[in-house]
Design a protein around this motif. Structure first.
Motif, PDB file in Angstrom:
ATOM      1  N   UNK A   1       0.840  -1.193   0.000  1.00 25.23           N
ATOM      2  CA  UNK A   1       0.000   0.000   0.000  1.00 25.23           C
ATOM      3  C   UNK A   1       0.877   1.246   0.000  1.00 25.23           C
ATOM      4  N   UNK A   2       0.375   2.301  -0.641  1.00 24.42           N
ATOM      5  CA  UNK A   2       1.104   3.563  -0.704  1.00 24.42           C
ATOM      6  C   UNK A   2       1.027   4.293   0.631  1.00 24.42           C
ATOM      7  N   UNK A   3       2.099   5.019   0.953  1.00 27.49           N
ATOM      8  CA  UNK A   3       2.162   5.861   2.141  1.00 27.49           C
ATOM      9  C   UNK A   3       2.730   7.219   1.753  1.00 27.49           C
ATOM     10  N   UNK A   4       2.655   8.177   2.688  1.00 25.36           N
ATOM     11  CA  UNK A   4       3.333   9.455   2.520  1.00 25.36           C
ATOM     12  C   UNK A   4       4.756   9.332   3.058  1.00 25.36           C
ATOM     13  N   UNK A   5       5.765   9.806   2.332  1.00 21.45           N
ATOM     14  CA  UNK A   5       7.129   9.794   2.872  1.00 21.45           C
ATOM     15  C   UNK A   5       7.194  10.514   4.215  1.00 21.45           C
ATOM     16  N   UNK A   6       8.131  10.094   5.064  1.00 23.81           N
ATOM     17  CA  UNK A   6       8.203  10.603   6.427  1.00 23.81           C
ATOM     18  C   UNK A   6       9.515  11.334   6.701  1.00 23.81           C
ATOM     19  N   UNK A   7       9.429  12.256   7.671  1.00 21.38           N
ATOM     20  CA  UNK A   7      10.624  12.957   8.139  1.00 21.38           C
ATOM     21  C   UNK A   7      10.886  12.660   9.612  1.00 21.38           C
ATOM     22  N   UNK A   8      10.073  11.782  10.209  1.00 23.80           N
ATOM     23  CA  UNK A   8      10.249  11.320  11.574  1.00 23.80           C
ATOM     24  C   UNK A   8       9.656   9.937  11.699  1.00 23.80           C
ATOM     25  N   UNK A   9       9.769   9.339  12.877  1.00 20.41           N
ATOM     26  CA  UNK A   9       9.284   7.971  13.063  1.00 20.41           C
ATOM     27  C   UNK A   9       7.848   7.800  12.555  1.00 20.41           C
TER      28      UNK A   9
ATOM     29  N   UNK B   1      -2.916  10.876 -18.916  1.00 20.67           N
ATOM     30  CA  UNK B   1      -2.396   9.528 -19.117  1.00 20.67           C
ATOM     31  C   UNK B   1      -1.988   9.371 -20.580  1.00 20.67           C
ATOM     32  N   UNK B   2      -1.364   8.242 -20.891  1.00 18.54           N
ATOM     33  CA  UNK B   2      -1.007   7.989 -22.288  1.00 18.54           C
ATOM     34  C   UNK B   2      -2.232   8.009 -23.191  1.00 18.54           C
ATOM     35  N   UNK B   3      -3.385   7.641 -22.637  1.00 17.77           N
ATOM     36  CA  UNK B   3      -4.614   7.589 -23.445  1.00 17.77           C
ATOM     37  C   UNK B   3      -5.467   8.838 -23.315  1.00 17.77           C
ATOM     38  N   UNK B   4      -4.910   9.884 -22.690  1.00 21.39           N
ATOM     39  CA  UNK B   4      -5.628  11.147 -22.605  1.00 21.39           C
ATOM     40  C   UNK B   4      -6.521  11.294 -21.391  1.00 21.39           C
ATOM     41  N   UNK B   5      -6.428  10.391 -20.419  1.00 24.67           N
ATOM     42  CA  UNK B   5      -7.257  10.464 -19.232  1.00 24.67           C
ATOM     43  C   UNK B   5      -6.598  11.246 -18.108  1.00 24.67           C
ATOM     44  N   UNK B   6      -7.181  11.142 -16.899  1.00 23.61           N
ATOM     45  CA  UNK B   6      -6.658  11.825 -15.722  1.00 23.61           C
ATOM     46  C   UNK B   6      -5.461  11.059 -15.167  1.00 23.61           C
ATOM     47  N   UNK B   7      -4.337  11.724 -14.920  1.00 25.45           N
ATOM     48  CA  UNK B   7      -3.157  11.025 -14.402  1.00 25.45           C
ATOM     49  C   UNK B   7      -3.443  10.332 -13.067  1.00 25.45           C
ATOM     50  N   UNK B   8      -2.748   9.222 -12.814  1.00 24.76           N
ATOM     51  CA  UNK B   8      -2.929   8.506 -11.554  1.00 24.76           C
ATOM     52  C   UNK B   8      -1.632   7.819 -11.165  1.00 24.76           C
ATOM     53  N   UNK B   9      -1.509   7.574  -9.860  1.00 26.96           N
ATOM     54  CA  UNK B   9      -0.415   6.779  -9.300  1.00 26.96           C
ATOM     55  C   UNK B   9      -1.045   5.706  -8.441  1.00 26.96           C
ATOM     56  N   UNK B  10      -0.679   4.440  -8.659  1.00 28.07           N
ATOM     57  CA  UNK B  10      -1.278   3.344  -7.895  1.00 28.07           C
ATOM     58  C   UNK B  10      -0.249   2.266  -7.653  1.00 28.07           C
ATOM     59  N   UNK B  11      -0.553   1.383  -6.692  1.00 19.23           N
ATOM     60  CA  UNK B  11       0.276   0.212  -6.440  1.00 19.23           C
ATOM     61  C   UNK B  11      -0.629  -0.999  -6.365  1.00 19.23           C
TER      62      UNK B  11
ATOM     63  N   UNK C   1      -1.938  -4.149  -4.864  1.00 18.74           N
ATOM     64  CA  UNK C   1      -1.804  -4.650  -3.489  1.00 18.74           C
ATOM     65  C   UNK C   1      -1.260  -6.069  -3.402  1.00 18.74           C
ATOM     66  N   UNK C   2      -1.275  -6.807  -4.505  1.00 21.51           N
ATOM     67  CA  UNK C   2      -0.837  -8.205  -4.482  1.00 21.51           C
ATOM     68  C   UNK C   2       0.570  -8.399  -5.049  1.00 21.51           C
ATOM     69  N   UNK C   3       0.942  -7.639  -6.073  1.00 18.32           N
ATOM     70  CA  UNK C   3       2.247  -7.814  -6.709  1.00 18.32           C
ATOM     71  C   UNK C   3       3.245  -6.727  -6.356  1.00 18.32           C
ATOM     72  N   UNK C   4       2.757  -5.576  -5.879  1.00 19.07           N
ATOM     73  CA  UNK C   4       3.637  -4.463  -5.577  1.00 19.07           C
ATOM     74  C   UNK C   4       4.020  -3.624  -6.779  1.00 19.07           C
ATOM     75  N   UNK C   5       3.388  -3.843  -7.921  1.00 20.27           N
ATOM     76  CA  UNK C   5       3.705  -3.076  -9.120  1.00 20.27           C
ATOM     77  C   UNK C   5       3.195  -1.645  -8.991  1.00 20.27           C
ATOM     78  N   UNK C   6       4.105  -0.685  -9.115  1.00 19.55           N
ATOM     79  CA  UNK C   6       3.759   0.732  -9.130  1.00 19.55           C
ATOM     80  C   UNK C   6       3.476   1.171 -10.554  1.00 19.55           C
ATOM     81  N   UNK C   7       2.409   1.950 -10.738  1.00 20.22           N
ATOM     82  CA  UNK C   7       2.076   2.495 -12.054  1.00 20.22           C
ATOM     83  C   UNK C   7       1.803   3.985 -11.903  1.00 20.22           C
ATOM     84  N   UNK C   8       2.501   4.778 -12.693  1.00 18.30           N
ATOM     85  CA  UNK C   8       2.264   6.231 -12.757  1.00 18.30           C
ATOM     86  C   UNK C   8       1.995   6.565 -14.215  1.00 18.30           C
ATOM     87  N   UNK C   9       0.767   6.931 -14.474  1.00 20.40           N
ATOM     88  CA  UNK C   9       0.334   7.198 -15.846  1.00 20.40           C
ATOM     89  C   UNK C   9      -0.320   8.580 -15.876  1.00 20.40           C
TER      90      UNK C   9
END
Length: 357
Positions: free
Chosen positions: A184-192, A211-221, A223-231
């Motif tokens: 799952x995605x998280x926000x980067x941290x600057x403390x514990x 996106x490549x197809x002209x849609x709204x950009x998205x970032x996802x991961x 949950x089962x394989x860990x594949x990150x996609x930024x389109x």
């Protein structure tokens, strides 16, 4: 063992990128990192804790020591193992810190560190040059669940993307105990437990683009394989994201690893290569699997084909032969799993095709 019913499932994951040789201004410090833990004794609660920290090179700051907190109200200063420092490309060096620690009793422990500072110019947070870097790992020690090591992430957390093109990345996770992993995605941290200031997703509408197809950009991961996609990236520059790899056994969460990674977006005039892979495969123990892996580059550039997986380590009887710097590389992948390799969770292999125009 009944060979007619005992099988492995091998998942072939395809990841493609467009790479370019580039240079950028001297930055300040930390790009990415994570913490892993490995139990080194079956009769005591002693673990080898490894911190991998990725820094800019050249840079005008350094971290020869880290103050590591073990989650049991103790901490220690750990010296970098300079013999293992190595350049990994993209103006980045990998720095390794290793320490052994014995826990007083079973329990859940959060291992973490906080180090100054991130490199300058990260576009999706406020004032990164003055923002600390922090990641953590939760280690669960439970005698009723058996021995446990945290999962490891075999792909480096520095990757390149191109403006206007879909970006995919997989950390090549491997769990030596065969536990189930989720992501799952998280926000980067600057403390514990403190998020960085002003963080926005790299796909935030403020960056524009489609996106490549002209849609709204998205970032996802996944949950089962860990594949990150930024389109798809819209503005060249450096972006950081974080995600958590959760470890499960018999339906119980037994730990997690947080990785903070950096994506470097370039204004490429280049199309990414494509991979041709076999489908997910079930393999009987003591039966050989043979597969051909191919890459195709639409611009006819030289392509390097590589693989990452825990089963490429010693003891798995895996052989890989991949063509390097070819315009149409292909390679053979063979594996003869034994009865000791049988487990419920699939083994995953991540193949990557990289061109360098």
């Amino acid at each position: 063992m009944n060979r007619s019913t005992d099988t492995h499932k091998l998942i072939f994951l395809a990841f493609v990128m467009a790479l370019m040789t580039t240079s950028w201004c001297q930055a300040t410090h930390i790009r990415a990192g994570q913490i892993t833990a490995e139990r080194i004794s079956s009769t005591s609660l002693t673990y080898k804790i490894t911190i991998a920290l990725y820094m800019d090179a050249p840079g005008n700051a350094d971290s020869p020591f880290l103050d590591v907190f073990f989650g049991d109200a103790t901490n220690t200063v750990v010296q970098r193992d300079d013999s293992r420092t190595q350049a990994i490309g993209n103006n980045t060096t990998l720095n390794i810190y290793v320490v052994e620690h014995t826990y007083p009793a079973p329990g859940n422990y959060r291992i973490f560190f906080v180090e100054e500072n991130r490199n300058a110019g990260i576009l999706n947070m406020t004032n990164s040059v003055d923002t600390p870097f922090s990641v953590s790992t939760i280690l669960s020690i439970d005698p009723f669940l058996g021995l446990n090591d945290t999962p490891v992430l075999l792909s480096d957390p520095i990757d390149l993307a191109c403006v206007g093109q879909r970006f995919t990345h997989n950390p090549a996770p491997f769990d030596s105990d065969g536990d189930s992993l989720s992501f799952k995605l998280l926000t980067p941290r600057m403390g514990e437990k403190t998020d960085v200031n002003g963080y926005v997703s790299p796909a935030n509408p403020s960056f524009g683009g489609t996106t490549e197809n002209g849609g709204t950009p998205f970032l996802s991961i996944d949950p089962f394989t860990g594949t990150l996609t930024w389109d798809a990236p819209a503005i060249a520059g450096e972006y950081n994201i974080a995600f958590e790899v959760e470890e499960w056994r018999d339906g119980v969460k037994i730990g997690s690893v947080i990785r903070d990674m950096q994506i470097i977006v370039l204004d490429c005039r280049n199309r990414r290569p494509r991979l041709v892979l076999p489908k997910d495969t079930c393999v009987e123990a003591n039966t050989s699997l043979a597969a051909i892996i191919q890459a195709i580059d639409p611009d006819n550039h030289l392509v390097v084909l590589t693989a990452e997986s825990g089963i490429l380590e010693d003891g798995f009887n895996v052989k890989g032969n991949f063509a390097q710097n070819s315009r149409a590389p292909s390679g053979s992948f063979t594996w003869t799993p034994g009865c000791n390799n049988i487990r419920e969770q699939p083994y995953r292999v991540v193949f990557k095709a990289e061109d360098n125009p």
